[in-house]
Design an enzyme around this catalytic site. Structure first.
Site: not given
Ligand code: E4P
Length: 286
Positions: A111
């Site tokens: 990522k």
């Molecule tokens: C996934 O890859 C993200 O890191 C995650 O869905 C973020 O979610 P949030 O906005 O609830 O922190």
């Protein structure tokens, strides 16, 4: 349960949650992690609470243990591992971390944030056969840049539009998912849409209805879905959007990624928060 076309990933940093979700659903297609979720991992929280803050290397080793435990539990959507970055981190520094993290497991996706440096790191990564998941995506322009930067990748790249965080600022986050899908329908299919920041059963069901390629879901939302006996959206399903609609933009996917406007305030804030949560686990913040 009717298995949806959309692949289901667990959004978390605790292998126990992944195991529980797998028991509930009978399968888990993949997993996403991020620095905030890793900081909430019970073992890391315990270490920090007992006064043992980690060195940067120890934190990496703990993260590695977590993803190595999760890796064999999931299906072919793999495990997304996020590099550490702040506003100063260069593409080269992200790539160095990405290379190391990609070697941890056979089914990793790295990522990187949807920033100029993150896109540059992604472009270099796909050339080296490193699968990527572009995170903190809040706009169609950013998704167009992801498409352009990862062109030529051997295996699909992911882009993660963050629904809940757009809802939080009074916009209809699901519109971005829909708009990106519509734009990508004209492309070559090398980027898959991964709906992220899912906060409710409605988000999940609407993702199924839109047939997004993938959706990442916190364990508690998966539990809610299971407790209701795995409802699927029927013809009558209406997504009740609370925020302002986000209009579709006509963008040319054949342009270079640098021509798109990749700035977004929520991406900047997201990078800042991930960096702060990562640093809070360290003895001597990086
Ligand atoms: C996934 O890859 C993200 O890191 C995650 O869905 C973020 O979610 P949030 O906005 O609830 O922190």
């Amino acid at each position: 349960m009717i298995r949806p076309k959309t692949k289901i990933l667990v959004d978390g940093g605790d292998p126990q949650e992944t195991r529980r979700a797998k028991v509930l659903l009978g399968f888990v297609d993949g997993q996403t992690t991020n620095p905030s979720l890793v900081a909430k991992n019970p073992h890391i929280k315990e270490l920090v609470a007992s006064g043992h803050k980690l060195s940067g290397r120890e934190e990496m080793e703990e993260y590695k243990k977590i993803v190595q435990t999760i890796s064999p539990l999931v299906g072919d959507a793999g495990v997304s591992i996020e590099v550490f970055s702040d506003e100063k981190t260069t593409a080269g520094e992200m790539l160095d971390q990405g290379r190391e993290m990609f070697s941890w497991i056979p089914n990793g996706h790295i990522k990187y944030p949807c920033t100029s440096e993150g896109l540059r790191a992604a472009q270099m990564s796909v050339k080296r056969g490193i699968r990527v998941n572009m995170t903190l995506c809040f706009s169609q322009q950013q998704a167009a840049a992801v498409y352009a930067a990862t062109k030529g990748t051997k295996e699909p790249s992911y882009v993660s539009p963050f629904v809940g965080r757009l809802d939080d600022i009074g916009q209809n986050g699901m519109d971005v998912v829909r708009n990106i899908q519509r734009m990508y329908a004209k492309g070559d299919g090398h980027v898959l849409v991964l709906a992220a920041s899912i906060r409710s059963l409605e988000h999940l069901l609407y993702s199924f209805l839109l047939k997004t390629d993938l959706v990442t879901v916190p364990a508690k939302i998966l539990e809610l879905w299971a407790n209701k006996n795995f409802p699927m959206p029927n013809k009558q399903f209406q997504y009740e959007a609370s925020g302002t609609p986000i209009p579709y933009e006509e963008l040319d996917l054949e342009q270079t990624w640098e021509t798109f406007d990749v700035k977004h305030e929520l991406t900047r804030k997201g990078v800042e928060k991930f960096a702060a949560d990562y640093r809070a686990t360290l003895a001597r913040p990086a």
